[in-house]
Each structure stands twice: as structure tokens, then as C-alpha cells.
Design a protein around this motif. Structure first.
Motif, short mmCIF file in Angstrom:
data_model
loop_
_atom_site.label_atom_id
_atom_site.label_comp_id
_atom_site.label_asym_id
_atom_site.label_seq_id
_atom_site.Cartn_x
_atom_site.Cartn_y
_atom_site.Cartn_z
N THR A 221 0.75 -1.23 0.13
CA THR A 221 0.19 0.06 0.07
C THR A 221 0.88 1.25 -0.06
N LEU A 222 2.12 1.19 -0.06
CA LEU A 222 3.15 2.20 0.17
C LEU A 222 3.79 2.55 -1.04
N GLY A 223 4.23 3.75 -1.19
CA GLY A 223 5.00 4.07 -2.47
C GLY A 223 5.78 5.55 -2.35
N THR A 224 6.13 6.03 -3.32
CA THR A 224 6.99 7.33 -3.50
C THR A 224 6.10 8.40 -2.82
N GLY A 225 6.73 9.10 -2.05
CA GLY A 225 6.13 10.09 -1.45
C GLY A 225 5.38 10.04 0.09
N ASP A 226 5.46 8.52 0.33
CA ASP A 226 4.63 8.25 1.65
C ASP A 226 5.95 8.33 2.62
N THR A 227 5.62 8.67 4.00
CA THR A 227 6.50 8.81 4.82
C THR A 227 5.99 8.18 6.23
N LEU A 228 6.54 7.26 6.60
CA LEU A 228 6.01 6.57 8.02
C LEU A 228 7.10 7.03 9.05
N LEU A 229 6.45 7.63 10.09
CA LEU A 229 7.15 7.86 11.44
C LEU A 229 7.12 6.93 12.38
N GLN B 172 4.15 17.26 6.02
CA GLN B 172 2.96 17.80 6.35
C GLN B 172 1.93 16.25 6.10
N ARG B 173 2.62 15.65 5.20
CA ARG B 173 1.66 14.27 5.00
C ARG B 173 2.64 13.34 5.53
N SER B 174 2.18 12.43 6.63
CA SER B 174 2.91 11.47 7.13
C SER B 174 1.80 10.47 7.98
N PRO C 261 -2.43 9.38 11.30
CA PRO C 261 -2.44 9.96 9.91
C PRO C 261 -2.26 11.30 10.21
N LYS C 262 -1.53 11.91 9.35
CA LYS C 262 -1.73 13.34 9.31
C LYS C 262 -1.47 13.46 7.87
N GLY C 263 -2.48 14.32 7.41
CA GLY C 263 -2.73 14.36 5.96
C GLY C 263 -3.66 13.27 5.18
N ALA C 264 -3.85 13.36 3.88
CA ALA C 264 -4.77 12.56 3.09
C ALA C 264 -4.03 11.30 2.68
N GLY C 265 -5.00 10.09 2.40
CA GLY C 265 -4.37 9.18 1.49
C GLY C 265 -3.77 7.87 2.36
N TRP C 266 -4.20 7.75 3.65
CA TRP C 266 -3.62 6.68 4.50
C TRP C 266 -4.70 5.62 4.88
N THR C 267 -5.81 5.88 4.33
CA THR C 267 -7.10 4.86 4.56
C THR C 267 -6.50 3.32 4.29
#
Length: 159
Positions: A23-31, A122-124, A145-151
């Protein structure tokens, strides 16, 4: 939308990482946050290994980047940066390492993200790993989640 999943062993913790890999790709950040020994590096290692297997990449040794700060990997066209910021002296060092610019073009896995300060993307998605008192080797993993696209990532993690 905070979600929590509980694992009973290191293998189950790694399985959570394996489930979210696709489910992960370029631009995704996991903290990756949590105390020393919570399983942050184990989680990142399982995630990287899964992505490399899915991309038919040869297996690599995946050490903790505790001393190098950042290790980079490839999984097909996907570039993965695994950072351990525990020993970071100052947040300005992140600019020297290029981490600030990399967030948009790599999959970033960041251990000890509190060291990012104002450079936190801003998205992580924060994954807080905490030992579970009910299971000797278990973990509670809270996803924030912070920002959209993590569902999709969250659904895969708590499946």
C-alpha cells in the motif's frame, strides 16, 4: 482517526509491516516512534524485505541505521530511505543529509521522528510501537495519520 492493532510476537509485528508494504509508495513517510526496543527497526526491516521481494530484488542485509543515520534501498523503481535519528545532533543536519528534499521522491521510514522538529512532513503516518503488557513479546501499534491518503495503509495494518 487513531487506530490500534495488537501483536503477540515479533513475527506478528513483522506481519503488520508485510501487510502494508503493497500500500506504500513514493512520497509516503512512516514515522516510527516508541521506546528503545519497541520493534521499530524490526518493523522497518520486515517492510523493506517485503518490498524488495515483491520487486524481485536480491535479498539485502538490512542493518539498523543507528550510526549511519540513513540507509538507502531499492525495490524496483521505488527508492526507500530508512533513517534512525536517535543520534542526530541537530535538526539542521537533516538538510546536509538531503532528507528534507527526499520526502517527496522516496518512501521514507523515520525512527525517532521527534528529532525532525519543523521538518516533519505535512503528510505522514505515525506508527507508535509500545510493548504490550499482556504479551511478553507483543506490541501495541497505534497508527496516527497526518494528511490524506492513509486509509488503505491503516486498513491493511489493522486487518
Amino acid at each position: 482517526m487513531l487506530k490500534t492493532t495488537t501483536t503477540r510476537s515479533p513475527e506478528q509485528t513483522a506481519a503488520v509491516a508485510q501487510r502494508i508494504a503493497a500500500t506504500l509508495g513514493t512520497g509516503d513517510t512512516l514515522l516510527m516512534s516508541g521506546p528503545v526496543g519497541a520493534g521499530k527497526s524490526l518493523f522497518c526491516r520486515a517492510l523493506i524485505e517485503t518490498l524488495q521481494r515483491q520487486a524481485d530484488e536480491p535479498p539485502e542485509d538490512i542493518p539498523s541505521p543507528s550510526y549511519t543515520l540513513i540507509q538507502t534501498y531499492r525495490a524496483g523503481p521505488l527508492e526507500i530511505w530508512h533513517a534512525d535519528l536517535y543520534r542526530l545532533g541537530d535538526a539542521s543536519e537533516l538538510v546536509e543529509l538531503g532528507l528534507d528534499e527526499a520526502f517527496a521522491s522516496v518512501l521514507a521510514l523515520i525512527e525517532w521522528p521527534d528529532r525532525l522538529g519543523e521538518m516533519t512532513p505535512q503528510r505522514s503516518l505515525t506508527l507508535h510501537l509500545q510493548p504490550d503488557p499482556d504479551f511478553d513479546q507483543g506490541r501495541r501499534i497505534t497508527l496516527s495519520p497526518k494528511g490524506a491518503g492513509w486509509t488503505g495503509v491503516i486498513k491493511a495494518a489493522v486487518a
